[in-house]
Design an enzyme around this catalytic site. Sequence first.
Site, mmCIF file in Angstrom:
data_model
loop_
_atom_site.group_PDB
_atom_site.id
_atom_site.type_symbol
_atom_site.label_atom_id
_atom_site.label_comp_id
_atom_site.label_asym_id
_atom_site.label_seq_id
_atom_site.Cartn_x
_atom_site.Cartn_y
_atom_site.Cartn_z
ATOM 1 N N HIS A 27 -1.821 1.100 3.296
ATOM 2 C CA HIS A 27 -0.523 1.777 3.267
ATOM 3 C C HIS A 27 -0.481 2.875 4.309
ATOM 4 C CE1 HIS A 27 -1.530 5.726 1.402
ATOM 5 N NE2 HIS A 27 -2.554 5.053 0.887
ATOM 6 N N CYS A 28 0.750 3.213 4.725
ATOM 7 C CA CYS A 28 0.958 4.377 5.601
ATOM 8 C C CYS A 28 1.756 5.392 4.796
ATOM 9 C CB CYS A 28 1.666 3.963 6.887
ATOM 10 S SG CYS A 28 3.275 3.182 6.629
ATOM 11 N N ALA A 29 2.530 6.231 5.451
ATOM 12 C CA ALA A 29 3.241 7.298 4.734
ATOM 13 C C ALA A 29 4.318 6.759 3.804
ATOM 14 C CB ALA A 29 3.868 8.264 5.738
ATOM 15 N N ARG A 31 5.043 2.901 3.607
ATOM 16 C CA ARG A 31 5.050 1.445 3.427
ATOM 17 C C ARG A 31 3.731 0.905 2.896
ATOM 18 N NH1 ARG A 31 6.849 0.224 9.418
ATOM 19 N NH2 ARG A 31 6.279 2.407 9.624
#
Length: 473
Positions: A27-29, A31
Site C-alpha cells: 500500500h501507499c498513502a 491505495r
Amino acid sequence: MQNEYQKIAKEIIQAVGGKDNIISIAHCATRLRLIVKDREIIDDDVIENIDKVKGSFFTSGQYQIILGTGIVNKVYSESISQGLSGTNKSEQSSAASQQNDNWFKRAIRVFGDIFVPIIPVLVATGLFMGVRGLIMQEEILAFFGMSPEAISPDFILLTEILTDTAFAFLPVLVCWSAVRTFGGSPILGIVLGLMLVHPSLPTSYDVAQNNADPLYFLEFIQVSGYQGSVLPAFIAGFLLAKIEKWFRKRIPNSLDLILTPFLSLLIMVILSLMVVGPIFREIETLLLSAVTFLIGLPAGIGGLIYGAINQIIVITGVHHALNLIEIQMLASTNWNTVNPISSASIIAQAGAALAVAMKTKSAKTKALAYPSVVSATLGITEPAIYGVNLRYIKPFIMGLIGGGVGGFLSALLGLKATGMSITAIPGTLLYLNDQLPLYILINIVSLVTAFTLTYLFGYSDKKVIKTKKKTTR
C-alpha cells in the site's frame, strides 16, 4: 465478531478472485496495491461497491484500490492477518514492472523510488524557509517591538543551518538513494555524495559568481563542487551501484571487503568530478531552463498550460520525474514556481468533486465524493480523480480547466513557494510571506471555476442513469 476493516479486507480478497489469485499486497498513502495472477477474474463492480472503496484501476502490473489515508493502513493490516503475502511498495513496483511494463514506465518508477524517500527532508526544509520568512518580516517583528537589526546573529545562523543544510548536501541524499535503489551499498553512495561536495572543492555557486576559481586537472578539465546538484549525483549513484556489483562478482571473497569499495569509489570519484558532473550539470541546467521558460511564457500562458495538464501528468505517473525539476529549482534559486500551479490544479479537482457531491442524489456517490473533496484539499487527489471525476469524465475535464485558470493567475502574479511536495491547504506553509493572500486567491479561483463549470455543465444524474442502463442491456 469481525470489525469493519476485517470485513472490507475479506470482501476485497473475494472480489479479486480469492487468495490464490493474489501474488502480493502492498500500500501507499491512499491505495491498496495488488499484484494478481489473472486480471480478468476481478469483479470491478463488486470492488467499487465495497464500503470505503473510492475507486479502482489497473496500471503498471498492479490492481490498485483507492481507500484513502488511514483506512488503507488498516485494511492492509487486516489483509495480511488473513494470510496474504505482504511486501513494501518499492519491491512490489519492481516485481510488477518485470511482468509487463515498458521501458518508459520503468524509468518513471525509478525516479519515484529514488526521489520519494528524500522528499520528507525537503518538505521540512521548505517549512523551515516559510517559518523564517514569516518571522523575519518587518511587520511581524514590529508587532513584537523588534526590528531586523535587533535579531541575534547566532539566531540567524541557526535558521541558516535549518534551511541550507539539505540543499548544500543534496548530492549526498540523491547519491545514497540512487545507489540503494540500483542495488549497491548505500554507505558507498553517502561517501561518494560527500566527495562531490567536499569543502576543499570550490562551490559551483562561487565559481559561477566569479568569487572562486575552479580546480583544473590535466590543465583543461574544470572541477568544482556539486552543491545543490541533482542529476550528476543521480547518474553517479547509478554508475557506482553498477560498478560495485561488477566488482563483487569478480573479486575473490577474501579480498572483497578491501578492494570492492576502494576500486568503486576511486573510479567513481574521478568519473563524477571530471566526466559525469560537467556533462549532466549542463543537461540539468537545460531542463531547468526549459521548465522556467514554459512557466515564464508571456501573459500567463505557461501557467495556463501547465495548470491544465498537471493532473493528467499525475494520472500517468510521470509527475515523479518532475520531482527532479522542483528539487533543482529550489537548490538553484531557493524558490519553486511549479508548486503554486500544481496546488491550483489539485484544488480544482476538489471543486469538481464538490459539485458532483452537491448535485447528485445518489447516496453512494455523495459518500464517495465528500471525503474525496477533503482529501484533495489536503493535497491528495487520487480519491477525487479515480473515485469521482474521472469516472464521469466531464467533472475531470472541468477540473483541468479550473487548474488552468489557477495556473494562469499564478504565472501572472509570479507566485513561488519556499519548498515542495505539500500543496493545497498544507501548502500555505510554503507562502508565509507577503504571497499568502495571493496563494489563497489562486486556489479559491481554481476551486470556484471548477465547481461552477461542473455544477452547470459537467454532471447530471440523468446521464449517469442512462449510461448504467446501456451497460446493463
